[in-house]
Design a protein around this motif. Structure first.
Motif, PDB file in Angstrom:
ATOM      1  N   HIS A 152       2.994   7.369  -7.277  1.00  0.00           N
ATOM      2  CA  HIS A 152       2.266   6.239  -7.600  1.00  0.00           C
ATOM      3  C   HIS A 152       1.562   5.741  -6.300  1.00  0.00           C
ATOM      4  N   PHE A 153       2.132   5.900  -5.272  1.00  0.00           N
ATOM      5  CA  PHE A 153       1.624   5.462  -3.755  1.00  0.00           C
ATOM      6  C   PHE A 153       0.226   6.486  -3.772  1.00  0.00           C
ATOM      7  N   TRP A 154       0.339   7.654  -4.078  1.00  0.00           N
ATOM      8  CA  TRP A 154      -0.588   8.579  -3.666  1.00  0.00           C
ATOM      9  C   TRP A 154      -1.920   8.520  -4.826  1.00  0.00           C
ATOM     10  N   GLU A 181       1.825   4.251   6.312  1.00  0.00           N
ATOM     11  CA  GLU A 181       0.346   4.303   5.961  1.00  0.00           C
ATOM     12  C   GLU A 181       0.060   3.266   4.761  1.00  0.00           C
ATOM     13  N   LYS A 182       0.850   2.840   3.812  1.00  0.00           N
ATOM     14  CA  LYS A 182       0.551   1.951   2.845  1.00  0.00           C
ATOM     15  C   LYS A 182       0.265   0.382   3.547  1.00  0.00           C
ATOM     16  N   GLY A 183       0.911   0.357   4.813  1.00  0.00           N
ATOM     17  CA  GLY A 183       0.587  -0.853   5.402  1.00  0.00           C
ATOM     18  C   GLY A 183       1.355  -2.019   4.554  1.00  0.00           C
ATOM     19  N   GLY A 184       1.037  -3.576   5.040  1.00  0.00           N
ATOM     20  CA  GLY A 184       1.799  -4.587   4.580  1.00  0.00           C
ATOM     21  C   GLY A 184       1.190  -5.095   3.086  1.00  0.00           C
ATOM     22  N   VAL A 185       1.312  -4.201   2.211  1.00  0.00           N
ATOM     23  CA  VAL A 185       0.949  -4.694   0.872  1.00  0.00           C
ATOM     24  C   VAL A 185       1.987  -5.382   0.334  1.00  0.00           C
ATOM     25  N   TYR A 186       1.823  -6.296  -0.527  1.00  0.00           N
ATOM     26  CA  TYR A 186       2.947  -7.033  -1.267  1.00  0.00           C
ATOM     27  C   TYR A 186       3.477  -5.881  -2.359  1.00  0.00           C
ATOM     28  N   ILE A 237       0.482  -4.562  -5.968  1.00  0.00           N
ATOM     29  CA  ILE A 237      -0.214  -4.137  -4.540  1.00  0.00           C
ATOM     30  C   ILE A 237      -1.397  -4.433  -4.325  1.00  0.00           C
ATOM     31  N   TYR A 238      -2.075  -5.432  -5.367  1.00  0.00           N
ATOM     32  CA  TYR A 238      -3.522  -5.889  -5.239  1.00  0.00           C
ATOM     33  C   TYR A 238      -3.377  -7.371  -4.802  1.00  0.00           C
ATOM     34  N   SER A 246      -0.493 -15.527   4.523  1.00  0.00           N
ATOM     35  CA  SER A 246      -1.720 -14.999   4.978  1.00  0.00           C
ATOM     36  C   SER A 246      -3.047 -15.613   4.837  1.00  0.00           C
ATOM     37  N   SER A 247      -3.757 -15.289   5.675  1.00  0.00           N
ATOM     38  CA  SER A 247      -5.108 -16.046   5.724  1.00  0.00           C
ATOM     39  C   SER A 247      -5.959 -16.048   4.412  1.00  0.00           C
ATOM     40  N   SER A 248      -5.419 -15.153   3.622  1.00  0.00           N
ATOM     41  CA  SER A 248      -5.947 -15.079   2.189  1.00  0.00           C
ATOM     42  C   SER A 248      -4.931 -15.401   1.034  1.00  0.00           C
TER      43      SER A 248
END
Length: 471
Positions: free
Chosen positions: A252-254, A293-298, A302-303, A309-311
């Motif tokens: 799923h990540f890929w 690699e996926k970073g700090g996503v929730y 994921i969106y 956060s600032s957003s």
């Protein structure tokens, strides 16, 4: 009891637990990561249907009236009744589970749905009721409520249960009860139901459903197995199989463009998740690289933006406020709220938490897969739905599709798009005795992110038909 359905919503698998966004909890992720290093063989869920008898049963006279909620602080006027309180499941231990019932406007003409959040160790009231499918959500002031027009008590009477003891307002006077697992949770939930139905005997003649999410992917089938001849069920975004969860995660990540081709190829070449404790160092290294690699996503959507956060304004995709769990935490810890809910059992405010990390860390018996239990329930004629939000990053739609193949059921209704409010709400395929539904644009907590679409497919399920296609 006329029981026609169990609705297992692993929305967090999904469902479970809205609390992760603002307060930093990730109980399901912690549990799964811990189990990768456990030196034990892959094992199946045991048959629990005959293990917990006899069940404790106590007189319930007058307790229903005492549990009726006059008005929640900050609540708007509504035309349905609410109840909440404690049900003792073990008097010797002083163990009691807390519930919150939101009736439909016409309760006698609607089924009863038991909702369980997962974790394990997370609250069905703070999460399921206050941020997902309940009639009220908390405003940013932490004091007032706004009405959720897409609440599931539009079509059913919803009974939220905080389980096991130690979760939310549920408690035990015996500290050792807080070291628990799947079997005891099923037994206590069953004892709760037996006693609760004595308190509310009018529901004995109504259709009964069980719903849940995330780790409730374990709770719901195992509870259903205790009452096999009484129920049928549905599962959504559920954690139901250990191997499928890990294989599906990195696929799923890929496919969601969160990790590189090279990292995905390294995981495919080096990882064998079929036996716990057998993960190689190369596999661990590639997994670590994937999470970097996926970073700090929730991870539960994921969106979605992160709280703080600032957003951190509500998501443009779902319009869900990522700080909602913080508002709920403030609200449920207010003394006047606890009094209105009949949660202040000692007359002194208690510290409510959305998730109990200690219970999660000490969780005991936990089968790697409950697919054999689901197969057993299907074979008995029980109607099963499995649904998944397609932006969930913890129990992914990819994971669920791997599990669907293992169930081995033939296709009866081919894949098609279903619609809500004139838009594609998701996709569906009907198999023999099991249906798979996706919810477009929804994360782990489907009713939070897509309330209209969630109500559409849930209503279809209650009505015993598939969600609508395009007219």
């Amino acid at each position: 009891m006329k029981a026609s359905l169990i609705f297992l919503s692993l929305l967090c698998l999904v469902g479970c637990v809205q609390c992760y966004g603002g307060r930093g909890y990730d109980p399901l992720g912690k549990l799964l990561k811990k189990r990768q290093t456990r030196k034990s063989a892959y094992h199946l869920a045991e048959d629990v249907s005959t293990e917990y008898s006899p069940v404790y049963l106590a007189p319930q006279d007058g307790l229903k009236e005492a549990d009726k909620i006059t008005m929640l602080p900050g609540q708007l006027n509504v035309s349905f009744d609410q109840y909440s309180g404690y049900v003792t499941v073990d008097p010797g231990a002083g163990r009691a589970l807390f519930y919150y019932l939101t009736e439909a406007e016409d309760p006698s003409g609607k089924p009863l749905v038991l909702w369980l959040n997962g974790g394990p160790g997370c609250s069905s009231i703070g999460s399921g009721a206050m941020t997902e499918l309940g009639p009220f959500r908390v405003n940013p002031d932490g004091k007032t409520l706004w009405y959720n027009k897409d609440a599931w008590n539009n079509v059913a009477n919803i009974l939220f249960l905080e389980s096991p003891a130690g979760v939310g307002f549920s408690y035990s006077n015996r500290s050792s009860d807080y070291i628990t697992g799947d079997k005891q949770t099923a037994a206590d939930s069953y004892a709760f139901l037996v006693n609760w139905l004595e308190r509310f005997p009018e529901y004995k003649s109504q259709d009964f459903y069980i719903a849940g999410e995330s780790y409730a992917g374990h709770y719901v089938p195992q509870l259903a197995d205790l009452i096999l001849h009484e129920l049928v069920f549905q599962i959504g975004n559920a954690y139901i199989d250990y191997i499928d969860r890990w294989m599906g995660t990195f696929d799923h990540f890929w496919t969601s463009a969160l990790i590189s081709d090279e990292t995905h190829e390294g995981i495919v070449a080096n990882c064998n998740f079929s036996t716990e404790g057998s993960v190689s160092q190369a596999c661990e290294d590639y997994q670590d690289k994937a999470y970097v690699e996926k970073g700090g996503v929730y991870i539960y959507d994921i969106y979605a933006p992160l709280c703080g956060s600032s957003s951190s304004a509500p998501s443009q995709i779902s319009n869900f406020d990522p700080c909602s769990d913080d508002y709920v935490f403030t609200y449920l810890n207010a003394p006047e709220v606890q009094k209105a809910l009949h949660a202040d059992r000692t007359g002194v405010p208690v510290q409510w938490e959305d998730c109990n990390d200690a219970i999660n860390i000490d969780w005991q018996d936990q089968p790697d897969t409950v697919l054999p239990v689901i197969n057993k329930l299907m074979a008995s004629g029980i109607r099963v739905w499995i649904y998944s939000g397609d932006t969930d990053g913890i129990i992914h739609v990819t994971t669920t599709r791997h599990s669907m193949a293992k169930l081995g059921a033939p296709v009866k209704t081919p894949w098609y798009p279903w619609y809500s409010q004139g838009e594609v709400g998701g996709y569906i395929v009907g198999y023999q005795n099991v249906t798979f539904v996706t919810i477009r644009g929804a994360g782990h907590f489907v009713p939070s992110y897509q309330p209209e679409r969630a109500l559409t497919f849930f209503s279809s399920f209650i009505e015993g038909k598939l969600p609508p296609g395009q007219n």
